[in-house]
Design a protein around this motif. Structure first.
Motif, short mmCIF file in Angstrom:
data_model
loop_
_atom_site.label_atom_id
_atom_site.label_comp_id
_atom_site.label_asym_id
_atom_site.label_seq_id
_atom_site.Cartn_x
_atom_site.Cartn_y
_atom_site.Cartn_z
N GLN A 1 0.83 -1.20 0.00
CA GLN A 1 0.00 0.00 0.00
C GLN A 1 0.87 1.26 0.00
O GLN A 1 0.61 2.20 -0.76
CB GLN A 1 -0.93 -0.01 1.21
N GLU B 1 1.05 4.00 -2.92
CA GLU B 1 0.71 5.39 -2.61
C GLU B 1 1.75 6.36 -3.17
O GLU B 1 1.41 7.40 -3.73
CB GLU B 1 0.60 5.58 -1.09
N GLU C 1 1.37 9.12 -6.11
CA GLU C 1 2.05 10.40 -5.94
C GLU C 1 2.92 10.75 -7.14
O GLU C 1 2.93 11.88 -7.60
CB GLU C 1 2.90 10.38 -4.66
N SER D 1 6.58 7.34 3.95
CA SER D 1 5.20 7.81 3.91
C SER D 1 5.17 9.33 3.78
O SER D 1 5.88 10.03 4.52
CB SER D 1 4.48 7.38 5.19
#
Length: 146
Positions: free
Chosen positions: A21, A25, A30, A80
């Protein structure tokens, strides 16, 4: 940040899902890059996972010599977006490099996105070869010798 090192078979489903995940992401959404992240190489990789409390905040996958490149290699380096600015990128890379040193691999090779060249050279990597496009993003091969 606390790091753990696991083989593919040691990854519980929830940890594997969190890693995939996070990679999706950042690398797909992104960076707006349509590519096959699930490339069949995770099964051979060693996975370095960085946690803040119970949340996965940083990740790399590493390969022993011959499993990806001729040399030991580190890839899928990701932090992240919600946890950037905390030096987790440096920490996850240092944990990955510590694994290479502990296993006595004298050379580490990466395929770095060019906009991150300073990040990697600050860690001690040296640019090698020509720039190239990988999935539409400029990359540069880099190595580090211990």
């Amino acid at each position: 940040m606390k790091t753990t090192v696991k083989s593919f078979l040691e990854l519980p489903t929830q940890e594997l899902y969190a890693a995939l995940q996070l990679r999706s992401e950042v690398f797909v959404v992104e960076q707006d890059c349509v590519y096959q992240d699930l490339d069949g190489k995770d099964q051979k990789a060693i996975h370095i996972l960085g946690y803040e409390k119970d949340q996965l905040v940083a990740y790399t996958r590493i390969f022993k010599p011959g499993d990806y490149f001729e040399q030991f290699s580190i890839g899928r380096v990701v932090v992240s977006p919600q946890h950037r600015g905390k030096f987790y990128g440096q920490e996850i890379m240092k944990a990955s490099l510590a694994f290479a040193k502990a296993e006595n691999y004298p050379i580490v090779k990466i395929s770095a996105q060019c906009y991150l060249n300073k990040f990697y050279t600050d860690l001690g990597f040296i640019l090698t070869g020509e720039k190239y496009l990988e999935d539409g993003i400029p990359h540069q091969a880099m190595i580090m010798e211990f």
